[in-house]
Design an enzyme around this catalytic site. Structure first.
Site, PDB file in Angstrom:
ATOM      1  N   GLU A 143      -1.090 136.290 -29.887  1.00  0.00           N
ATOM      2  CA  GLU A 143      -2.074 137.376 -29.791  1.00  0.00           C
ATOM      3  C   GLU A 143      -2.856 137.487 -31.087  1.00  0.00           C
ATOM      4  O   GLU A 143      -4.078 137.665 -31.088  1.00  0.00           O
ATOM      5  CB  GLU A 143      -1.374 138.722 -29.526  1.00  0.00           C
ATOM      6  CG  GLU A 143      -0.566 138.788 -28.248  1.00  0.00           C
ATOM      7  CD  GLU A 143       0.882 138.340 -28.442  1.00  0.00           C
ATOM      8  OE1 GLU A 143       1.121 137.415 -29.247  1.00  0.00           O
ATOM      9  OE2 GLU A 143       1.776 138.897 -27.787  1.00  0.00           O
ATOM     10  N   CYS A 172       4.859 141.795 -28.656  1.00  0.00           N
ATOM     11  CA  CYS A 172       6.017 142.396 -29.322  1.00  0.00           C
ATOM     12  C   CYS A 172       5.686 143.801 -29.811  1.00  0.00           C
ATOM     13  O   CYS A 172       4.542 144.137 -30.087  1.00  0.00           O
ATOM     14  CB  CYS A 172       6.518 141.505 -30.454  1.00  0.00           C
ATOM     15  SG  CYS A 172       5.362 141.372 -31.831  1.00  0.00           S
ATOM     16  N   ARG A 209      11.031 115.002 -24.890  1.00  0.00           N
ATOM     17  CA  ARG A 209      11.775 115.313 -26.117  1.00  0.00           C
ATOM     18  C   ARG A 209      11.019 116.300 -26.990  1.00  0.00           C
ATOM     19  O   ARG A 209      11.598 117.207 -27.561  1.00  0.00           O
ATOM     20  CB  ARG A 209      11.978 114.035 -26.953  1.00  0.00           C
ATOM     21  CG  ARG A 209      13.093 113.179 -26.472  1.00  0.00           C
ATOM     22  CD  ARG A 209      13.248 111.964 -27.371  1.00  0.00           C
ATOM     23  NE  ARG A 209      14.292 111.101 -26.828  1.00  0.00           N
ATOM     24  CZ  ARG A 209      14.583 109.898 -27.275  1.00  0.00           C
ATOM     25  NH1 ARG A 209      13.898 109.395 -28.293  1.00  0.00           N
ATOM     26  NH2 ARG A 209      15.537 109.185 -26.729  1.00  0.00           N
ATOM     27  N   ASP A 245      25.050 102.802 -27.773  1.00  0.00           N
ATOM     28  CA  ASP A 245      23.614 102.473 -27.744  1.00  0.00           C
ATOM     29  C   ASP A 245      22.929 102.594 -29.106  1.00  0.00           C
ATOM     30  O   ASP A 245      21.815 102.113 -29.270  1.00  0.00           O
ATOM     31  CB  ASP A 245      22.872 103.395 -26.763  1.00  0.00           C
ATOM     32  CG  ASP A 245      23.424 103.278 -25.339  1.00  0.00           C
ATOM     33  OD1 ASP A 245      24.156 102.303 -25.075  1.00  0.00           O
ATOM     34  OD2 ASP A 245      23.119 104.153 -24.514  1.00  0.00           O
ATOM     35  N   LEU A 250      16.870 108.761 -31.234  1.00  0.00           N
ATOM     36  CA  LEU A 250      16.681 110.132 -30.736  1.00  0.00           C
ATOM     37  C   LEU A 250      15.520 110.847 -31.435  1.00  0.00           C
ATOM     38  O   LEU A 250      15.609 112.033 -31.754  1.00  0.00           O
ATOM     39  CB  LEU A 250      17.970 110.955 -30.856  1.00  0.00           C
ATOM     40  CG  LEU A 250      19.204 110.386 -30.139  1.00  0.00           C
ATOM     41  CD1 LEU A 250      20.434 111.256 -30.420  1.00  0.00           C
ATOM     42  CD2 LEU A 250      18.967 110.298 -28.630  1.00  0.00           C
ATOM     43  N   GLU A 299      20.530 114.014 -23.441  1.00  0.00           N
ATOM     44  CA  GLU A 299      20.243 112.642 -23.009  1.00  0.00           C
ATOM     45  C   GLU A 299      21.526 111.841 -22.810  1.00  0.00           C
ATOM     46  O   GLU A 299      21.557 110.635 -22.992  1.00  0.00           O
ATOM     47  CB  GLU A 299      19.334 111.961 -24.024  1.00  0.00           C
ATOM     48  CG  GLU A 299      17.960 112.609 -24.074  1.00  0.00           C
ATOM     49  CD  GLU A 299      16.873 111.635 -24.459  1.00  0.00           C
ATOM     50  OE1 GLU A 299      16.797 110.541 -23.872  1.00  0.00           O
ATOM     51  OE2 GLU A 299      16.113 111.979 -25.353  1.00  0.00           O
ATOM     52  N   PRO A 325      26.762 110.350 -19.164  1.00  0.00           N
ATOM     53  CA  PRO A 325      27.267 110.978 -17.946  1.00  0.00           C
ATOM     54  C   PRO A 325      28.488 111.874 -18.181  1.00  0.00           C
ATOM     55  O   PRO A 325      28.646 112.884 -17.496  1.00  0.00           O
ATOM     56  CB  PRO A 325      27.653 109.782 -17.073  1.00  0.00           C
ATOM     57  CG  PRO A 325      26.922 108.624 -17.632  1.00  0.00           C
ATOM     58  CD  PRO A 325      26.689 108.882 -19.077  1.00  0.00           C
TER      59      PRO A 325
HETATM   60  N1  LIG Z   1      21.480 106.212 -18.192  1.00  0.00           N
HETATM   61  C1  LIG Z   1      21.488 107.220 -19.018  1.00  0.00           C
HETATM   62  O1  LIG Z   1      20.719 108.157 -18.873  1.00  0.00           O
HETATM   63  C2  LIG Z   1      22.457 107.194 -20.165  1.00  0.00           C
HETATM   64  C3  LIG Z   1      22.329 108.116 -21.197  1.00  0.00           C
HETATM   65  C4  LIG Z   1      23.242 108.089 -22.229  1.00  0.00           C
HETATM   66  C5  LIG Z   1      24.259 107.133 -22.218  1.00  0.00           C
HETATM   67  N2  LIG Z   1      24.326 106.242 -21.198  1.00  0.00           N
HETATM   68  C6  LIG Z   1      25.403 105.259 -21.144  1.00  0.00           C
HETATM   69  O2  LIG Z   1      26.604 105.966 -20.944  1.00  0.00           O
HETATM   70  C7  LIG Z   1      27.676 105.310 -21.615  1.00  0.00           C
HETATM   71  C8  LIG Z   1      28.389 106.295 -22.505  1.00  0.00           C
HETATM   72  O3  LIG Z   1      28.871 107.217 -21.618  1.00  0.00           O
HETATM   73  P1  LIG Z   1      29.731 108.486 -21.861  1.00  0.00           P
HETATM   74  O4  LIG Z   1      29.421 109.330 -20.684  1.00  0.00           O
HETATM   75  O5  LIG Z   1      31.099 108.113 -22.150  1.00  0.00           O
HETATM   76  O6  LIG Z   1      29.105 109.081 -23.221  1.00  0.00           O
HETATM   77  P2  LIG Z   1      28.763 110.531 -23.769  1.00  0.00           P
HETATM   78  O7  LIG Z   1      28.723 111.550 -22.707  1.00  0.00           O
HETATM   79  O8  LIG Z   1      27.587 110.344 -24.646  1.00  0.00           O
HETATM   80  O9  LIG Z   1      29.991 110.847 -24.750  1.00  0.00           O
HETATM   81  C9  LIG Z   1      31.163 111.379 -24.257  1.00  0.00           C
HETATM   82  C10 LIG Z   1      31.985 111.888 -25.409  1.00  0.00           C
HETATM   83  O10 LIG Z   1      31.472 113.135 -25.897  1.00  0.00           O
HETATM   84  C11 LIG Z   1      32.520 113.759 -26.606  1.00  0.00           C
HETATM   85  N3  LIG Z   1      32.673 115.171 -26.322  1.00  0.00           N
HETATM   86  C12 LIG Z   1      32.837 116.139 -27.243  1.00  0.00           C
HETATM   87  N4  LIG Z   1      33.078 117.311 -26.671  1.00  0.00           N
HETATM   88  C13 LIG Z   1      33.079 117.105 -25.338  1.00  0.00           C
HETATM   89  C14 LIG Z   1      33.335 117.964 -24.262  1.00  0.00           C
HETATM   90  N5  LIG Z   1      33.589 119.257 -24.406  1.00  0.00           N
HETATM   91  N6  LIG Z   1      33.281 117.429 -23.036  1.00  0.00           N
HETATM   92  C15 LIG Z   1      32.994 116.122 -22.853  1.00  0.00           C
HETATM   93  N7  LIG Z   1      32.768 115.264 -23.855  1.00  0.00           N
HETATM   94  C16 LIG Z   1      32.823 115.752 -25.118  1.00  0.00           C
HETATM   95  C17 LIG Z   1      33.818 113.062 -26.176  1.00  0.00           C
HETATM   96  O11 LIG Z   1      34.293 112.256 -27.233  1.00  0.00           O
HETATM   97  P3  LIG Z   1      35.257 112.912 -28.339  1.00  0.00           P
HETATM   98  O12 LIG Z   1      36.372 113.548 -27.567  1.00  0.00           O
HETATM   99  O13 LIG Z   1      35.659 111.831 -29.223  1.00  0.00           O
HETATM  100  O14 LIG Z   1      34.408 113.951 -29.009  1.00  0.00           O
HETATM  101  C18 LIG Z   1      33.386 112.195 -25.018  1.00  0.00           C
HETATM  102  O15 LIG Z   1      34.163 111.038 -24.879  1.00  0.00           O
HETATM  103  C19 LIG Z   1      27.075 104.153 -22.356  1.00  0.00           C
HETATM  104  O16 LIG Z   1      27.240 103.009 -21.597  1.00  0.00           O
HETATM  105  C20 LIG Z   1      25.607 104.510 -22.419  1.00  0.00           C
HETATM  106  O17 LIG Z   1      24.804 103.350 -22.461  1.00  0.00           O
HETATM  107  C21 LIG Z   1      23.457 106.274 -20.178  1.00  0.00           C
END
Ligand SMILES: NC(=O)c1ccc[n+]([C@@H]2O[C@H](COP(=O)([O-])OP(=O)(O)OC[C@H]3O[C@@H](n4cnc5c(N)ncnc54)[C@H](OP(=O)(O)O)[C@@H]3O)[C@@H](O)[C@H]2O)c1
Length: 359
Positions: A50, A73, A182, A198, A202, A294, A297
């Site tokens: 504003e 505000c 982003r 990877d 970012l 990002e 999974p």
């Molecule tokens: N296609 C896509 O969009 C995409 C995007 C990203 C990655 N990827 C692929 O996905 C794969 C990695 O997958 P990912 O799913 O294992 O990786 P992620 O989600 O990036 O990492 C998972 C890790 O996050 C940590 N974390 C900390 N607090 C958490 C909580 N409260 N709940 C869950 N996790 C927590 C854990 O490790 P700690 O317990 O050690 O903290 C867990 O193992 C790679 O192959 C990558 O290339 C694909």
């Protein structure tokens, strides 16, 4: 109002902890309405939209109509209330999209204007404004940022591969579109496995927009983040926050802090990992209004389990190379899909973007 909302949206990612508001000042002349000034909240949240529009309009604000995407505000913060500035400028009518749920405002901005004899209409394009201000509204009403999860998947539904080279799922145009998403976030979030697999940067790497890279946030319960990860190497140029659990090793924390990374110890979830509700509340307290997750999974599914996914962007890559074995959608996210509405689709080359959000 459409213009006011669009002006505000352009500033998303820049204004946190404040909302990104747009304002348009119109004079109704004999030959029809004329826009005399526009404004949007500036980087860091000040000045407000504003004030920007009123400064451009000067005397031309008198007797005019001000369109604002969020209630002006009414409280004395770092600067005097916008409602006062609107009254002083002699604006005759204010058209406001929505009330600001921030308890310091909550209708008082509109009341101040009405008490000064200004005509106030509330509710114009409210639906669009609620969506545009989802981050701010989620933060002030739920104490956490709004979360958008983005996942890319192959046509078979896989997001990654557990062994071997990284799966390339989407093409160049789709990757550019993701960079654009982003820059409208305050923070980009990933789990530690995504960094280990990877090694992403970012950042926003679009011409002229590099300075708009959001804060990079890594969830890493035991501080496995290596010193040679690219996010660590660039931590002095781009803010990088690592959220970790209470028992993470102190020597790892020291090394990361020495490299310019900010490390925050947060309550655990009882299973040795970071508690996601606490982590998001912490990020809200730090002022973040919009998070872009990002991956991967695992983290996406954990967020869904806690009902912390507000928007989902699924990109199905038609140009992918290689076969995956990590499913993009975990069980919790699949269950939550019923609660999300498909609000848009975009085809970029052979990649299809589907946008889902909570109504
Ligand atoms: N296609 C896509 O969009 C995409 C995007 C990203 C990655 N990827 C692929 O996905 C794969 C990695 O997958 P990912 O799913 O294992 O990786 P992620 O989600 O990036 O990492 C998972 C890790 O996050 C940590 N974390 C900390 N607090 C958490 C909580 N409260 N709940 C869950 N996790 C927590 C854990 O490790 P700690 O317990 O050690 O903290 C867990 O193992 C790679 O192959 C990558 O290339 C694909």
């Amino acid at each position: 109002m459409k213009l006011a909302i669009a002006l505000g949206q352009r500033q998303l990612g820049l204004t946190w902890p404040n909302p990104a508001v747009g304002a348009v000042l119109v004079q109704h002349r004999d030959d029809g309405p004329v826009i005399v000034a526009v404004g949007a909240t500036q980087a860091g949240g000040r000045p407000h939209a504003e004030r920007v529009a009123l400064a451009v309009a000067g005397e031309q604000a008198r007797g005019g109509t001000l369109y604002v995407s969020l209630e002006p505000c009414s409280h004395h913060g770092k600067s005097p209330p916008c409602a006062d500035a609107i009254i002083e400028a002699g604006v005759a009518r204010v058209v406001s999209a929505i009330e600001d749920p921030d308890e310091r405002v909550a209708g008082r901005g509109h009341d101040l204007l009405r008490q000064a004899g200004i005509a106030v209409d509330v509710g114009c394009m409210a639906r669009e404004a609620l969506r545009a201000h989802r981050g701010h509204i989620t933060r002030v009403t739920r104490g956490r940022p709004a979360v958008t999860v983005k996942l890319a998947r192959t046509t078979e539904g896989f997001a990654g591969v557990s062994q071997g080279p990284r799966l390339m799922i989407t093409g160049e145009a789709a990757n550019g579109r993701v960079h654009l998403m982003r820059l409208h976030a305050d923070g980009i979030l990933v789990g530690i496995e995504t960094i280990l697999r990877d090694d992403p940067l970012l950042t926003v790497r679009l011409p002229g927009l590099a300075a708009r890279s959001p804060v990079r946030i890594v969830f890493d319960s035991t501080l496995r983040l290596p010193q040679d990860a690219r996010v660590v190497a660039g931590a002095r140029e781009h803010p990088t926050w690592v959220l970790t659990a209470p028992d993470a090793p102190f020597h790892a924390e020291r090394a990361l802090v020495d490299a310019g990374v900010d490390v925050f110890r947060l309550p655990g979830n009882g299973a040795g990992q970071i508690s996601l509700p606490h982590a998001l509340a912490f990020l809200g307290e730090r002022g973040l209004t919009r998070l872009f997750c990002e991956g991967g999974p695992t983290l996406a599914d954990a967020l869904a389990r806690h009902d912390l996914v507000d928007e989902l962007v699924l990109v199905t890559g038609g140009s992918g190379r290689g076969r995956g074995d990590i499913p993009a959608l975990g069980p919790a996210l699949q269950d939550r899909m019923d609660e999300l509405a498909l609000v848009g689709e975009e085809q970029l080359g052979s990649d299809l973007f589907m946008f889902w959000e909570k109504p």
